[in-house]
Design an enzyme around this catalytic site. Sequence first.
Site, PDB file in Angstrom:
ATOM      1  N   HIS A   1       6.159   1.392   6.983  1.00  0.00           N
ATOM      2  CA  HIS A   1       7.152   0.854   6.054  1.00  0.00           C
ATOM      3  C   HIS A   1       6.410   0.381   4.806  1.00  0.00           C
ATOM      4  O   HIS A   1       5.335  -0.210   4.900  1.00  0.00           O
ATOM      5  CB  HIS A   1       7.908  -0.310   6.701  1.00  0.00           C
TER       6      HIS A   1
ATOM      7  N   ASN B   1       9.644  -1.276  -2.377  1.00  0.00           N
ATOM      8  CA  ASN B   1      10.156  -1.407  -1.011  1.00  0.00           C
ATOM      9  C   ASN B   1      11.603  -0.913  -0.966  1.00  0.00           C
ATOM     10  O   ASN B   1      12.490  -1.568  -1.499  1.00  0.00           O
ATOM     11  CB  ASN B   1      10.058  -2.873  -0.583  1.00  0.00           C
TER      12      ASN B   1
ATOM     13  N   CYS C   1      14.591  -3.728   7.137  1.00  0.00           N
ATOM     14  CA  CYS C   1      13.533  -2.742   6.815  1.00  0.00           C
ATOM     15  C   CYS C   1      13.042  -1.983   8.038  1.00  0.00           C
ATOM     16  O   CYS C   1      12.375  -0.952   7.902  1.00  0.00           O
ATOM     17  CB  CYS C   1      12.370  -3.432   6.118  1.00  0.00           C
TER      18      CYS C   1
HETATM   19  N1  ACO Z   1       5.459 -12.513 -11.532  1.00  0.00           N
HETATM   20  C1  ACO Z   1       4.614 -13.484 -11.891  1.00  0.00           C
HETATM   21  N2  ACO Z   1       4.435 -14.605 -11.168  1.00  0.00           N
HETATM   22  C2  ACO Z   1       5.136 -14.695 -10.021  1.00  0.00           C
HETATM   23  C3  ACO Z   1       6.034 -13.718  -9.593  1.00  0.00           C
HETATM   24  C4  ACO Z   1       6.191 -12.597 -10.403  1.00  0.00           C
HETATM   25  N3  ACO Z   1       7.023 -11.579 -10.083  1.00  0.00           N
HETATM   26  N4  ACO Z   1       6.573 -14.105  -8.430  1.00  0.00           N
HETATM   27  C5  ACO Z   1       6.041 -15.292  -8.106  1.00  0.00           C
HETATM   28  N5  ACO Z   1       5.166 -15.653  -9.077  1.00  0.00           N
HETATM   29  C6  ACO Z   1       4.352 -16.849  -9.127  1.00  0.00           C
HETATM   30  C7  ACO Z   1       4.933 -17.980  -8.319  1.00  0.00           C
HETATM   31  O1  ACO Z   1       5.896 -18.688  -9.080  1.00  0.00           O
HETATM   32  C8  ACO Z   1       3.716 -18.810  -8.037  1.00  0.00           C
HETATM   33  O2  ACO Z   1       3.413 -19.568  -9.183  1.00  0.00           O
HETATM   34  P1  ACO Z   1       2.876 -21.082  -9.025  1.00  0.00           P
HETATM   35  O3  ACO Z   1       1.590 -20.957  -8.233  1.00  0.00           O
HETATM   36  O4  ACO Z   1       2.709 -21.501 -10.435  1.00  0.00           O
HETATM   37  O5  ACO Z   1       3.941 -21.785  -8.261  1.00  0.00           O
HETATM   38  C9  ACO Z   1       2.611 -17.769  -7.887  1.00  0.00           C
HETATM   39  O6  ACO Z   1       3.105 -16.585  -8.523  1.00  0.00           O
HETATM   40  C10 ACO Z   1       2.258 -17.446  -6.447  1.00  0.00           C
HETATM   41  O7  ACO Z   1       3.466 -17.215  -5.732  1.00  0.00           O
HETATM   42  P2  ACO Z   1       3.442 -16.835  -4.223  1.00  0.00           P
HETATM   43  O8  ACO Z   1       4.839 -16.565  -3.752  1.00  0.00           O
HETATM   44  O9  ACO Z   1       2.647 -17.825  -3.464  1.00  0.00           O
HETATM   45  O10 ACO Z   1       2.653 -15.450  -4.300  1.00  0.00           O
HETATM   46  P3  ACO Z   1       1.965 -14.664  -3.152  1.00  0.00           P
HETATM   47  O11 ACO Z   1       0.549 -14.508  -3.472  1.00  0.00           O
HETATM   48  O12 ACO Z   1       2.348 -15.142  -1.793  1.00  0.00           O
HETATM   49  O13 ACO Z   1       2.643 -13.232  -3.322  1.00  0.00           O
HETATM   50  C11 ACO Z   1       4.349 -11.851  -2.370  1.00  0.00           C
HETATM   51  C12 ACO Z   1       4.052 -13.096  -3.189  1.00  0.00           C
HETATM   52  C13 ACO Z   1       3.861 -10.632  -3.127  1.00  0.00           C
HETATM   53  C14 ACO Z   1       5.860 -11.724  -2.158  1.00  0.00           C
HETATM   54  C15 ACO Z   1       3.621 -11.951  -1.026  1.00  0.00           C
HETATM   55  O14 ACO Z   1       3.882 -13.173  -0.412  1.00  0.00           O
HETATM   56  C16 ACO Z   1       3.998 -10.859  -0.109  1.00  0.00           C
HETATM   57  O15 ACO Z   1       3.668  -9.711  -0.321  1.00  0.00           O
HETATM   58  N6  ACO Z   1       4.669 -11.190   1.019  1.00  0.00           N
HETATM   59  C17 ACO Z   1       5.057 -10.183   1.974  1.00  0.00           C
HETATM   60  C18 ACO Z   1       6.475 -10.097   1.888  1.00  0.00           C
HETATM   61  C19 ACO Z   1       6.936  -8.732   1.705  1.00  0.00           C
HETATM   62  O16 ACO Z   1       6.240  -7.760   1.620  1.00  0.00           O
HETATM   63  N7  ACO Z   1       8.220  -8.692   1.640  1.00  0.00           N
HETATM   64  C20 ACO Z   1       8.883  -7.505   1.457  1.00  0.00           C
HETATM   65  C21 ACO Z   1      10.023  -7.616   2.329  1.00  0.00           C
HETATM   66  S1  ACO Z   1       9.481  -7.438   3.998  1.00  0.00           S
HETATM   67  C22 ACO Z   1      10.385  -6.246   4.377  1.00  0.00           C
HETATM   68  O17 ACO Z   1      10.063  -5.151   4.049  1.00  0.00           O
HETATM   69  C23 ACO Z   1      11.696  -6.607   4.880  1.00  0.00           C
END
Ligand code: ACO
Length: 324
Positions: A251, A281, A118
């Site tokens: 980004h 993204n 990215c």
């Molecule tokens: N829909 C519904 N529920 C979901 C989904 C979904 N799409 N995905 C995960 N969940 C659930 C999980 O199973 C979990 O359930 P549980 O508590 O029963 O186990 C719950 O939601 C929380 O999951 P987490 O992964 O802890 O959610 P979090 O609040 O951390 O959000 C996210 C996840 C959005 C990916 C966040 O961590 C984030 O934004 N991270 C930054 C990473 C990023 O932006 N990456 C992009 C790539 S970076 C780059 O650009 C290269």
Amino acid sequence: MSDPIRVRLTGVGGYLPRDVVTNDDLALKYGIETSDEWIRTRTGIAQRHIASGDETTASMAAKAARQALDYAGVDASEVDAVLVATATPDQVFPAMAVQVQALLGMTTGFGFDLSAACSGFVYALATARALMQAGQTKKILVIGSEVFSRLLDWTDRSTCVLFGDGAGAVLLEASSEGEEGILSTHLHSDGRTGDILYVDGAAGCASATQQLRMQGREVFRHAVVKLSQAVDEALAANGLTGQDIQWMVPHQANLRIIEGMAKKLALPSDRVVVTVDRHANTSAASIPLALNEAVRDGRIRKGDLVLMEALGGGLTWGSALVRM
Ligand code: ACO
């Protein structure tokens, strides 16, 4: 001290695939156990564009590049080099950049691809600037083009809802006059964090799934710290503060990360270009796509100071400061 050769950004372009997939579509049509509410509140994403069979990394890159050339009023035959930042090339080689040359009808100059996930566009800007300042090139197309939909694990709801496809491009031109141009770039990578965001395998690696894997929380944690570092470096190198920045073109991974960076710079939200809601993204394409949008709709104008920052798999991260 000012650069001996200024590297001005004279053209912008973008291409988004025809098909738009909303969050509700993911739940209802794709059968993913998710909801619009979950995706919006965690990421700010409402929809993404997904490439069809005829929309490839090379074809989208060429369309975005063509727009950037038209914007600048430059013919493809005048371009010395094409750099394509991508993590999703259509094939191992020839490079996407060389295919873009062919699609644009270029028979001179050179092209190569650059892999920094990215952060790829910021890396490519820095590379193009260095090539120009070495005095060998006068016009370079810098493109980010991605079809992440083709390397997602569509059974993994924690990653497949986050990404989209598209391409963005800029034309850079060498100049010895004026104040406009790329003022600084700062690049970093740290392979110790390679396991928190990756796609395994490559050509010849039979056991690979070639699908994206991510530890979202860990990536989030690193993003806040490392992007702050890259932004601080850009400001310090130019003797500026957050108040001097007119636009942030970050980004587009997650609205919460973008808002965190804007807060750090004390930038009001109407000075931050956001496309993650509509594009999701798009990896290396996200910054040039956002830039293209904000230049074409008149928000970003000639003379504005624009800060770009990105973090991606590697981890890689960096910033670029540009006087438009
Ligand atoms: N829909 C519904 N529920 C979901 C989904 C979904 N799409 N995905 C995960 N969940 C659930 C999980 O199973 C979990 O359930 P549980 O508590 O029963 O186990 C719950 O939601 C929380 O999951 P987490 O992964 O802890 O959610 P979090 O609040 O951390 O959000 C996210 C996840 C959005 C990916 C966040 O961590 C984030 O934004 N991270 C930054 C990473 C990023 O932006 N990456 C992009 C790539 S970076 C780059 O650009 C290269």
